[in-house]
Design an enzyme around this catalytic site. Structure first.
Site, PDB file in Angstrom:
ATOM      1  N   CYS A 241      29.417  46.508  21.550  1.00 11.94           N
ATOM      2  CA  CYS A 241      30.027  46.850  20.258  1.00 11.94           C
ATOM      3  C   CYS A 241      30.386  45.624  19.426  1.00 11.94           C
ATOM      4  CB  CYS A 241      31.263  47.710  20.471  1.00 11.94           C
ATOM      5  SG  CYS A 241      32.651  46.850  21.258  1.00 11.94           S
ATOM      6  N   CYS A 337      22.360  74.399  43.769  1.00 15.49           N
ATOM      7  CA  CYS A 337      22.299  74.020  45.182  1.00 15.49           C
ATOM      8  C   CYS A 337      22.173  72.506  45.313  1.00 15.49           C
ATOM      9  CB  CYS A 337      21.143  74.729  45.882  1.00 15.49           C
ATOM     10  SG  CYS A 337      21.069  74.338  47.664  1.00 15.49           S
ATOM     11  N   CYS A 360      20.816  77.202  50.758  1.00 17.12           N
ATOM     12  CA  CYS A 360      20.770  78.471  50.030  1.00 17.12           C
ATOM     13  C   CYS A 360      19.632  79.370  50.502  1.00 17.12           C
ATOM     14  CB  CYS A 360      20.624  78.201  48.536  1.00 17.12           C
ATOM     15  SG  CYS A 360      19.058  77.423  48.072  1.00 17.12           S
ATOM     16  N   CYS A 431      48.686  20.329  37.677  1.00 12.50           N
ATOM     17  CA  CYS A 431      49.430  19.091  37.504  1.00 12.50           C
ATOM     18  C   CYS A 431      48.579  18.013  36.849  1.00 12.50           C
ATOM     19  CB  CYS A 431      49.951  18.606  38.855  1.00 12.50           C
ATOM     20  SG  CYS A 431      48.642  18.099  39.981  1.00 12.50           S
ATOM     21  N   CYS A 446      45.782   9.571  36.482  1.00 19.70           N
ATOM     22  CA  CYS A 446      46.736  10.401  35.736  1.00 19.70           C
ATOM     23  C   CYS A 446      46.081  10.918  34.460  1.00 19.70           C
ATOM     24  CB  CYS A 446      47.985   9.589  35.394  1.00 19.70           C
ATOM     25  SG  CYS A 446      49.169  10.491  34.363  1.00 19.70           S
ATOM     26  N   HIS A 461      55.919  12.584  34.839  1.00 16.06           N
ATOM     27  CA  HIS A 461      55.250  13.730  34.203  1.00 16.06           C
ATOM     28  C   HIS A 461      54.225  14.383  35.127  1.00 16.06           C
ATOM     29  CE1 HIS A 461      53.424   9.840  32.763  1.00 16.06           C
ATOM     30  NE2 HIS A 461      52.415  10.346  33.460  1.00 16.06           N
TER      31      HIS A 461
END
EC number: 2.3.2.31
Length: 465
Positions: A241, A337, A360, A431, A446, A461
């Site tokens: 869509c 059936c 059946c 982290c 880092c 930090h």
């Protein structure tokens, strides 16, 4: 709000708490009720032990959540690694990393891969929720990591909750050695371990299960995880869509085509009406990607629960009939059936046996499916394709509905080069401590500073968002 406490895995009772009630205060209430020392109590929830300073809100405890409290004297090992090894030593500033609960784990990176390293299973939205949770109840995150089909009372797709129990005593008192990092960790038995905190239980094997997150549940209420359904965090348009909807189902084809749940329902019903599901010897009765991509059959068949009860029953019936046909059998053609029959090979005259009230009694020709007759069949028609309702996908829409294309754009925005070898590395939450995946490099650096990882980064930090 009310939480239910199971004490020493024997019985449960309700305890009234506030969102700012601390875990230690909860221990004091239970200790007074049970007549035991509060410092000997350990609170277990969602695979980890809850520390005294945390609050009910910090731990993602909701109305009528079930927590396990066990009486067990503190041990020296508990002081350094009580919750399964996820907590490192204190930093120079005294900050401590709390082990991550199953309530904050996201496994979508396993189904929706990216080139991340480190804590790739924790999305950025999850990191944001950590800081938002501390600001107050109004900041409660709306991001859902898991989706399940709730068979009752919801009868629809709902956000789910991941929980874990001990494989030995079957109590939710096991603390994980480490959290799961992919769906295989959760779905394949015996992959994860921990330590059961129940008295006298030596269990170490983790068993994961899911609950519906839309209503309170008991210990025995479980739901099946739908691992292809995820939040549309990248705002990918539906392949059918072209609307941007949430949540969505992501097919496991190379392009990771995205379809909204309404269009997936229509796709399934259309294919079901045409009996164009695929019978796979290993998987069962399934469907591939809506774009016809190779090797994309849906493996977890509970996704077809999205069809609803009536259509899902028809899906199961057709699947059983297809199994009979694959075995060389036939279906009784009499209306009403449809019994599956396995006549001898080459046998033209077939009788729908009436034994046990299943057949059946209709006698028919195996070739033309009409009432049995001698001689050649008058006419034979191909049933397949006669009333086919083609489900077509626009090529341009298919190109726009690729989760992986959005992933590439995301990687461009979220990668930084390794300071030593310049290999691009993506940070997908978690982290600031990065590790270069190149075997020749393996530099630990880092993300914030762009320099080699050091104690200053660790204390300053480490877990900044």
């Amino acid at each position: 709000m009310i939480v239910f406490v199971r004490f020493n895995s024997s019985y449960g009772f309700p305890v009234e708490v506030d969102s700012d009630t601390s875990i230690f205060q909860l221990k004091e209430v239970v200790a007074k009720r049970q007549g035991v020392p509060a410092d000997q109590l350990r609170v277990i929830f969602a695979g980890k032990e809850l520390q005294n300073h945390l609050t009910v809100q910090n731990c993602d405890l909701e109305q009528q959540s079930i927590v396990h409290i066990v009486q067990r004297p503190q041990r020296k090992s508990h002081e350094t690694n009580a919750s399964g090894g996820d907590k490192p030593q204190s930093t120079p500033e005294g900050s401590i990393w709390e082990p991550r609960s199953l309530t904050r784990v996201d496994l979508s990176s396993h189904i929706l891969p990216a080139d991340s390293v480190g804590l790739a299973v924790i999305l950025d939205t999850d990191s944001k929720s950590d800081s938002e949770a501390a600001r107050g109840p109004e900041a409660k995150p709306t991001y859902h990591s898991f989706f399940v089909y709730c068979k009752g009372p919801c009868h629809k797709v709902q956000p789910g909750k991941l929980r874990v129990q001990c494989g030995t005593c079957r109590q939710a008192t096991l603390t994980l050695a480490q959290g799961p990092s992919c769906w295989d960790d959760v779905l394949i038995p015996n992959r994860m371990s921990g330590e059961c905190q129940s008295p006298d239980c030596p269990g170490t094997r983790a068993e994961f299960f899911f609950k519906c997150g839309a209503h309170p549940t008991s210990d025995k209420d479980t739901s099946v995880a739908l691992n292809l359904i995820t939040n549309n965090s990248r705002s990918i348009p539906c392949i059918a869509c072209t609307d941007v909807r949430n949540p969505v189902l992501v097919f496991q084809c190379n392009h990771r085509h995205v379809i909204c749940l309404d269009c997936f329902h229509l796709y399934c019903v259309t294919r079901l009406n045409d009996r164009q599901f695929v019978h796979d010897a290993q998987l069962g009765y399934s469907l591939p990607c809506v774009a016809g991509c190779p090797n994309s059959l849906i493996k977890e068949l509970h996704h077809f629960r999205i069809l609803g009860e009536e259509q899902y029953n028809r899906y199961q019936q057709y699947g059983a009939e297809e199994c009979v046909l694959q075995m060389g059998g036939v279906l009784c053609p009499r209306p009403g059936c449809g019994a599956g029959l396995l006549p001898e090979q080459g046998q033209k005259k077939v009788t729908c046996e009436g034994g046990n009230g299943l057949g059946c009694g209709f006698v028919f020709c195996r070739d033309c499916k009409e009432a049995y007759h001698e001689g050649e069949c008058d006419s034979m028609f191909e049933a397949s394709g006669a009333t086919s309702q083609a489900y077509r996908v626009d090529q341009r829409a298919a190109e726009q509905a690729r989760w992986e294309e959005a992933s590439k754009e995301t990687i461009k925005k979220t990668t930084k080069p390794c300071p030593r070898c310049n290999v691009p590395i993506e940070k997908n939450g978690g982290c600031m401590h990065m590790k270069c995946p190149q075997p020749q490099c393996k530099l630990e650096w880092c993300w914030n500073c762009g320099c080699e990882w050091n104690r200053a980064c660790m204390g300053d930090h480490w877990f900044d968002v």
